[in-house]
Design an enzyme around this catalytic site. Structure first.
Site, PDB file in Angstrom:
ATOM      1  CB  CYS A  81      12.791  28.869  10.374  1.00 39.26           C
ATOM      2  SG  CYS A  81      12.172  27.557  11.454  1.00 39.26           S
ATOM      3  CB  CYS A 118      13.422  21.493   7.743  1.00 38.23           C
ATOM      4  SG  CYS A 118      12.497  21.565   9.298  1.00 38.23           S
ATOM      5  CB  CYS A 132      12.860  24.448   4.996  1.00 40.77           C
ATOM      6  SG  CYS A 132      11.783  25.879   5.241  1.00 40.77           S
ATOM      7  CB  CYS A 159      -3.383  27.347   5.174  1.00 36.71           C
ATOM      8  SG  CYS A 159      -4.621  26.086   4.782  1.00 36.71           S
ATOM      9  CB  CYS A 178      -5.481  25.714   8.168  1.00 44.88           C
ATOM     10  SG  CYS A 178      -4.123  24.518   8.345  1.00 44.88           S
ATOM     11  CB  CYS A 237      -3.756  19.792   8.656  1.00 46.04           C
ATOM     12  SG  CYS A 237      -3.061  19.948   6.985  1.00 46.04           S
ATOM     13  NE  ARG A 277      -4.762  20.989   1.344  1.00 44.18           N
ATOM     14  CZ  ARG A 277      -4.771  21.294   2.632  1.00 44.18           C
ATOM     15  NH1 ARG A 277      -3.647  21.307   3.309  1.00 44.18           N
ATOM     16  NH2 ARG A 277      -5.899  21.569   3.245  1.00 44.18           N
TER      17      ARG A 277
END
Length: 329
Positions: A64, A68, A71, A108, A139, A199, A271
């Site tokens: 990616c 972040c 991550c 998801c 999702c 979400c 969640r």
């Protein structure tokens, strides 16, 4: 009990005018009062002993372009993770069928992208349609969206789009520099505008201040309408990432976060997401008491560990909880 927590009938109203001062009053209330109020709200808005179960699959792992700081999939950090291509449709559907057989009601799919590229739209839409045909809620989390993409995902059968705020606006620059807070809000606006359920939640245990946790919860609660699903992640510290040395958040503070989310967003599903592998059964129980009513099941969340499904089901049995049934059932 504080005056704010004592008025349960008022707390049942979904509001978009919360202030940080009110959020702080809730978060910092005496623990017994906080959990009692959260459970009171929970019982009035949800089935008290039912938990929604989702399963998450990484359909495209690693590489990616975002940075972040938490991550393992960022190309900016050396975490030992190899990048992969987008999974074939048939493998995704096999995984979805397995998740459905294991009791998950929502499937998801996450891709390690900065944004959804036009060349991948058709493939992702086919995955969404295939999962929807199994009778499951769908999702995806695919990064940022351009104009028209949310509508294509909706037409394919998408129920929820996940795009987390991560932390409070003032703390955001410490965590990520390759996209702005406004970028995240703009993506969520695209999702909401297309009529897809939102979400969005955040990550705690990243070394943030208490004020930043309160700020995150306030930003989520002032969305209008409020998000239907609010994942609260506890950082899984990954060696090689900038936040890999973060000290775990105290369990009581984690429960305070859950309880505050339940009170400020009474109709949302709250969640327990990443980080459950390190949580005791007793901490899980406190979180459910504080109003959490959704979890991820399955042995892995994208690239981090998650409790085995049979362990979760044994915990449910011990606590007298039931997994929600598929909507079609």
């Amino acid at each position: 009990m504080t005056a704010l927590l004592n008025d349960i009938d008022r707390l049942l109203q979904a509001r978009s005018d919360w202030t940080r001062a009110e959020a702080a009053e809730i978060y910092r209330a005496p623990f017994n009062d906080l959990v009692f109020a959260a459970q009171s709200v929970h019982r009035r808005c949800h089935q008290p002993n039912q938990v929604q179960t989702s399963q998450l699959l990484s359909i495209k792992t690693g590489g990616c372009a975002e940075d972040c700081g938490y991550c393992s999939q960022s190309a900016h950090f050396d975490t030992g993770l190899s990048a992969s291509k987008l999974m074939p449709l048939d493998e995704v559907l096999v995984a979805a069928e397995r998740a459905r057989a294991g009791g998950a009601t929502r499937f998801c799919m996450g891709a390690a992208w900065r944004s959804l590229k036009p060349r991948d739209e058709e493939k992702v839409c086919a995955m969404i349609s295939g999962v929807k045909a199994l009778g499951m809620e769908t999702c995806v989390t695919l990064g940022m969206l351009d104009d028209g993409q949310a509508e294509k995902l909706r037409d394919a059968g998408l129920d929820y789009y996940n795009h987390n705020l991560d932390t409070a606006p003032e703390d955001y620059g410490r965590v990520i520099s390759t996209r702005t807070y406004q970028d995240r809000l703009d993506t969520l606006a695209q999702v909401r505008g297309a009529g897809i359920h939102v979400c969005t939640g955040g990550i705690v245990g990243m070394g943030e201040s208490e004020d930043a946790r309160i700020g995150l919860l306030t930003e989520l609660a002032i969305m209008s309408p409020q998000p239907e699903s609010v994942p609260i992640n506890h950082l899984v510290a990954v060696p090689g990432t900038p936040l890999g040395d973060s000290k775990p958040l105290d369990g009581i503070d984690f429960v305070r976060t859950i309880a505050t989310a339940r009170i400020m967003m009474p109709q949302s599903f709250v969640r327990l997401s990443a980080g459950r592998e390190e949580m005791s059964r007793e901490l899980h129980a406190l979180c459910f008491l504080a109003g959490a009513n959704s979890i991820f099941v399955g042995e892995e969340l994208l690239t981090t560990p998650n409790p085995e499904t049979h362990d979760d089901m044994a915990m449910f049995e011990a606590l007298g909880l039931q997994a929600m049934s598929l909507p079609a059932e």
